[in-house]
Design an enzyme around this catalytic site. Structure first.
Site, mmCIF file in Angstrom:
data_model
loop_
_atom_site.group_PDB
_atom_site.id
_atom_site.type_symbol
_atom_site.label_atom_id
_atom_site.label_comp_id
_atom_site.label_asym_id
_atom_site.label_seq_id
_atom_site.Cartn_x
_atom_site.Cartn_y
_atom_site.Cartn_z
ATOM 1 N N PHE A 129 -4.014 0.361 -6.723
ATOM 2 C CA PHE A 129 -3.976 1.870 -6.549
ATOM 3 C C PHE A 129 -2.517 2.691 -5.893
ATOM 4 O O PHE A 129 -1.644 1.529 -5.814
ATOM 5 C CB PHE A 129 -4.543 2.313 -5.153
ATOM 6 C CG PHE A 129 -4.649 3.508 -3.908
ATOM 7 C CD1 PHE A 129 -5.179 4.698 -4.832
ATOM 8 C CD2 PHE A 129 -3.497 4.177 -3.109
ATOM 9 C CE1 PHE A 129 -5.487 6.083 -4.257
ATOM 10 C CE2 PHE A 129 -3.385 5.714 -3.183
ATOM 11 C CZ PHE A 129 -4.046 6.480 -3.897
ATOM 12 N N ASP A 198 -4.930 -5.287 0.754
ATOM 13 C CA ASP A 198 -4.719 -3.582 0.716
ATOM 14 C C ASP A 198 -6.554 -3.282 1.044
ATOM 15 O O ASP A 198 -7.615 -4.049 0.201
ATOM 16 C CB ASP A 198 -4.712 -2.974 -0.669
ATOM 17 C CG ASP A 198 -4.724 -1.433 0.207
ATOM 18 O OD1 ASP A 198 -5.678 -0.810 1.337
ATOM 19 O OD2 ASP A 198 -4.498 -0.657 -0.297
ATOM 20 N N TYR A 223 -9.899 6.434 7.098
ATOM 21 C CA TYR A 223 -10.179 7.888 6.982
ATOM 22 C C TYR A 223 -11.217 7.992 5.904
ATOM 23 O O TYR A 223 -11.429 8.559 5.574
ATOM 24 C CB TYR A 223 -8.871 9.006 6.478
ATOM 25 C CG TYR A 223 -8.032 8.384 5.738
ATOM 26 C CD1 TYR A 223 -8.775 8.350 4.066
ATOM 27 C CD2 TYR A 223 -6.787 8.163 5.746
ATOM 28 C CE1 TYR A 223 -7.331 7.912 3.194
ATOM 29 C CE2 TYR A 223 -5.707 7.919 5.254
ATOM 30 C CZ TYR A 223 -6.160 7.855 3.461
ATOM 31 O OH TYR A 223 -5.424 7.714 2.572
ATOM 32 N N LYS A 224 -11.133 6.819 5.730
ATOM 33 C CA LYS A 224 -12.112 6.393 4.610
ATOM 34 C C LYS A 224 -13.479 6.078 5.677
ATOM 35 O O LYS A 224 -14.688 7.705 6.004
ATOM 36 C CB LYS A 224 -12.240 5.261 3.421
ATOM 37 C CG LYS A 224 -10.285 5.792 2.107
ATOM 38 C CD LYS A 224 -10.851 4.878 1.394
ATOM 39 C CE LYS A 224 -9.297 4.933 0.402
ATOM 40 N NZ LYS A 224 -9.484 5.778 -0.234
#
Ligand SMILES: Cc1ncc(COP(=O)(O)O)c(C=O)c1O
Length: 409
Positions: A129, A198, A223-224
């Site tokens: 990412f 991560d 938040y996922k």
């Protein structure tokens, strides 16, 4: 695997009616008429998150004002919410704290990790990412240390050679590919290197187990798949035996051993609290705390099984449509989302959204379907693929309205 792959809609209905996770859907406050395939980006609201937010805002904040830092346990919230998240990643309750964002926690952990790695080299792979790459490269510039942007899949070989610090995603954000965490930790151990994991795309959808993998450092989004709400703070994990060996490079007052002694010189708190920096976002923590209630009695291996089965359904139907599958076909190597590729991917996603089926797009041509097992049914995914088939067959995507780009894709 506890789930089979439905061959038609009737079989999908039968699977839904016997689904051991089926009850979880009613814990979500889902808008009518929408199929939500973006839980890998922003999880939907749960009733318990909205209730806890309301209780904290209108109850504690409004009525108790500043006293609530003590009376409502706000001061301890980063650790109490961290403790309830710990089981979902196979960590001990005192090894996790909620703080800051993933970007900031990557910086803190990677910078701190150099004091226990054999060398201070910093490594990140080119398909991680973007924030992971930006942060690690910036850290190397600040400290004048070696930086390696490794080819995809080569990070471990660099770690083995250098014994430095490698940032690695447990599940790749684009392809959904899962890393063999225990195998990677074996390489770190034998080379004297350190991995900062991560876990953004792994947490809440796979049965990641940090203890079993021997992982020392990790961070990830809430938040996922954890449904903590937009901008919910990140979690940070440090293995118990490593905490006292590390110091945060951002030593704010909330990580001090006595923040309310207001001492001029920093002294780190003894436990995981030392990785806190500034004042915690209480309203966001409240929402996250409520959201995590949904997971209380949930078996994460069942969640992962269902994610794989939903993924296999998407892949089987995408194959039938002649679409390129950009995720591993082997369910054991796949996390919670499936990526498909099409040169008109952006327009296709807009056409799906127009029909109430929310998916997302990643440049240059990737359509991602997030398969959150707690609220999605097999019939939802079946119907979404029917819609995709129709959009492709009729070229409904080929409409100027679907070419307009928004800021967030
Ligand atoms: C793998 C991964 N890491 C990091 C982030 C960003 O984290 P943050 O915005 O909390 O810094 C994301 C966001 O989607 C992500 O997918």
């Amino acid at each position: 695997m506890s789930y089979v792959i439905p061959a038609d809609r009737g079989e999908a209905e039968a699977l839904d009616s016997h689904d051991l996770l089926g009850h979880a859907r009613e814990l979500f406050d889902l808008p009518d008429g929408k199929t939500y395939l973006v839980g890998h980006s922003l999880g939907p609201a749960t009733h318990s998150a909205l209730d806890e937010l309301e209780r904290t805002a209108s109850g504690h904040w409004r009525n108790e004002l500043v006293k609530a830092w003590n009376s409502a346990g706000w001061f301890d919230l980063p650790r109490t919410v961290g403790a309830s998240l710990a089981r979902l990643i196979g960590a001990r309750q005192d090894e996790v704290i909620i703080a800051d964002s993933v970007s900031i926690n990557l910086f803190k952990l990677a910078a701190a990790a150099r004091s226990i790695a054999r060398t201070p080299a910093l490594i990140v792979e080119e398909d991680e990412f973007p924030t992971d790459q930006y942060i690690i490269e910036a850290l190397s510039k600040l400290s004048g240390r070696d930086f390696v942007r490794a080819k995809s899949g080569d990070g471990l070989a660099h770690l083995e050679r250098s014994g430095g610090v490698l940032v690695l995603s447990a599940v790749n954000y684009r392809s959904g590919e899962i890393r063999n965490m225990a195998g990677a930790e074996g390489v770190a151990h034998s080379s004297g290197g350190v991995i900062v994991w991560d876990l953004s795309h792994a947490t809440g959808v796979t049965d990641v187990n940090l203890q079993e993998a021997g992982a020392r450092l990790a961070t990830g989004c809430t938040y996922k798949y954890l449904n903590g709400g937009p901008g919910a703070p990140s979690f940070l994990y440090v293995r118990a035996d490593t905490i006292s060996r590390l110091e945060s490079p951002l030593p704010g007052w909330m990580g001090h051993e006595k923040p309310f002694a207001f001492e001029p010189v920093y002294a780190p708190a003894s436990g995981i609290q030392r990785f806190a920096s500034g004042t915690p976002p209480i309203l966001s923590l409240a929402a996250l705390s409520g959201a995590l209630e949904v997971f209380e009695s949930i078996d994460m291996s069942l969640v992962h099984d269902k994610a794989r089965a939903l993924g296999e359904l998407v892949i089987a139907r995408a194959d039938a449509l002649g679409l390129e599958v950009a995720s591993p076909r082997d369910g054991r190597r796949r996390g919670g989302h499936v990526s498909l590729r099409h040169p008109n991917g952006y327009e296709i996603v807009q056409a799906l959204i127009h029909r109430g089926i929310l998916a997302d797009f990643r440049e240059p041509d990737t359509i991602r379907f997030g398969l959150s097992p707690l609220f999605l049914r097999f019939t939802d995914v079946w119907d979404a693929l029917d819609a995709l088939a129709d959009i492709l067959a009729t070229r409904a995507w080929d409409d100027p309205a679907f070419r307009q780009r928004s800021k967030v894709t």
